[in-house]
Design an enzyme around this catalytic site. Structure first.
Site, PDB file in Angstrom:
ATOM      1  N   GLU A 103     -18.799  84.234 -49.723  1.00 26.68           N
ATOM      2  CA  GLU A 103     -19.372  85.573 -49.912  1.00 26.68           C
ATOM      3  C   GLU A 103     -20.234  85.912 -48.697  1.00 26.68           C
ATOM      4  O   GLU A 103     -21.096  85.123 -48.287  1.00 26.68           O
ATOM      5  CB  GLU A 103     -20.250  85.610 -51.170  1.00 26.68           C
ATOM      6  CG  GLU A 103     -19.471  85.563 -52.473  1.00 26.68           C
ATOM      7  CD  GLU A 103     -18.959  86.938 -52.913  1.00 26.68           C
ATOM      8  OE1 GLU A 103     -19.218  87.946 -52.207  1.00 26.68           O
ATOM      9  OE2 GLU A 103     -18.288  86.995 -53.964  1.00 26.68           O
ATOM     10  N   HIS A 141     -10.303  88.895 -50.130  1.00 24.79           N
ATOM     11  CA  HIS A 141     -10.140  89.095 -51.571  1.00 24.79           C
ATOM     12  C   HIS A 141      -9.133  90.218 -51.845  1.00 24.79           C
ATOM     13  O   HIS A 141      -8.303  90.129 -52.749  1.00 24.79           O
ATOM     14  CB  HIS A 141     -11.502  89.430 -52.183  1.00 24.79           C
ATOM     15  CG  HIS A 141     -11.598  89.129 -53.645  1.00 24.79           C
ATOM     16  ND1 HIS A 141     -12.707  89.454 -54.391  1.00 24.79           N
ATOM     17  CD2 HIS A 141     -10.721  88.539 -54.507  1.00 24.79           C
ATOM     18  CE1 HIS A 141     -12.504  89.065 -55.654  1.00 24.79           C
ATOM     19  NE2 HIS A 141     -11.317  88.521 -55.747  1.00 24.79           N
ATOM     20  N   ASP A 151     -12.766  94.036 -50.888  1.00 26.66           N
ATOM     21  CA  ASP A 151     -13.546  93.263 -49.922  1.00 26.66           C
ATOM     22  C   ASP A 151     -12.675  92.225 -49.195  1.00 26.66           C
ATOM     23  O   ASP A 151     -11.691  91.769 -49.762  1.00 26.66           O
ATOM     24  CB  ASP A 151     -14.741  92.579 -50.619  1.00 26.66           C
ATOM     25  CG  ASP A 151     -14.340  91.671 -51.790  1.00 26.66           C
ATOM     26  OD1 ASP A 151     -13.448  92.062 -52.563  1.00 26.66           O
ATOM     27  OD2 ASP A 151     -14.925  90.583 -51.907  1.00 26.66           O
TER      28      ASP A 151
HETATM   29 ZN    ZN Z   1     -14.641  89.518 -53.657  1.00 26.19          ZN
END
Ligand code: ZN
Length: 239
Positions: A103, A141, A151
């Site tokens: 992330e 993703h 994203d």
């Molecule tokens: Zn994601």
């Protein structure tokens, strides 16, 4: 655990370890063979860390990279973190079992900070060495969950990662008939949908974010080059 530094790549990675409870054993695979990149779409890296470590949320990632380049380890790489959800890449349907999830703290609209991208490159270098992950298996993703996720988005610098051999980018592009676009998307790994409009939107978000208008021969040429050099599942692992 407190902050520590590890000699893990080109620079010294500033790494802090937390322990998210949101993880488990990998299913059916011994080790990761993919990396999935995300952005957090939250107001701060600290807020994202709290979300990814809270048992009530049932989400996590292996790493979270703050804007200043701090890397937070949340789940050990050997375990299955809960970041990918429903989706598919090539023959892989359980992407969480196959992947390491990273992330990147970003609101989805702002440029990615330079120290953050430097840290990502260092982190990917270490992951590549530890698990022997090929550059074409570092994906976003949105690549594995088109229509559901966008994203890391059109502002993410995939080309920079490709220059460092941490991702792939089309080269030597010759225009191709647009009829080749969808089958070659599938050959490269985009197996989660057959919807050509959706495929075009996720393809352009990653490889041609400046492009507008309908599917054209450049889109088809770019994905044809990628599918030729990096066909997915030629050396398949278990699903
Ligand atoms: Zn994601």
């Amino acid at each position: 655990m407190g902050p520590c530094t590890v000699q893990d790549g080109l620079r010294q990675l500033k790494l802090t370890t937390y322990n998210s409870p949101n993880c488990g054993p990998r299913r059916g695979v011994a080790q990761p063979d993919m990396v999935v990149l995300h952005y957090t779409a939250m107001k701060s890296a600290a807020a994202a860390r709290d979300t990814l470590c809270s048992p009530a949320n049932e989400v996590s990632a292996h790493y979270l990279i703050a804007e200043d380049g701090e890397v937070m380890s949340l789940v050990p790489e050997a375990l299955r973190a809960w970041h990918a959800g429903a989706g598919r890449w090539g023959a892989v349907a359980d992407v969480n079992s196959h992947s390491i999830g990273i992330e990147i703290a970003n609101d989805g609209l702002s440029p990615f900070a330079a120290p953050q991208m430097d840290a990502l490159v260092d982190l990917l270098q270490g992951i590549k060495v530890r698990w022997d992950i090929r550059p074409e298996r570092v994906i976003g993703h949105s690549d594995m969950a088109p229509g559901r996720k966008i994203d890391p988005g059109g502002r993410f610098d995939w080309r920079r990662l490709a220059l460092m051999s941490h991702a792939v980018w089309p080269e030597d592009v010759a225009p191709q008939d647009t009829a080749f676009f969808a089958p070659r998307m599938r050959a490269f790994g985009y197996t989660a949908t057959d919807d050509v409009d959706l495929l075009l939107s996720v393809f352009r978000m990653r490889f041609r974010p400046w492009a507008t208008g309908p599917l054209d021969e450049v889109d088809a040429g770019m994905i044809s080059d990628l599918a030729r050099r990096f066909p997915v599942d030629v050396n398949p692992t278990s699903t």
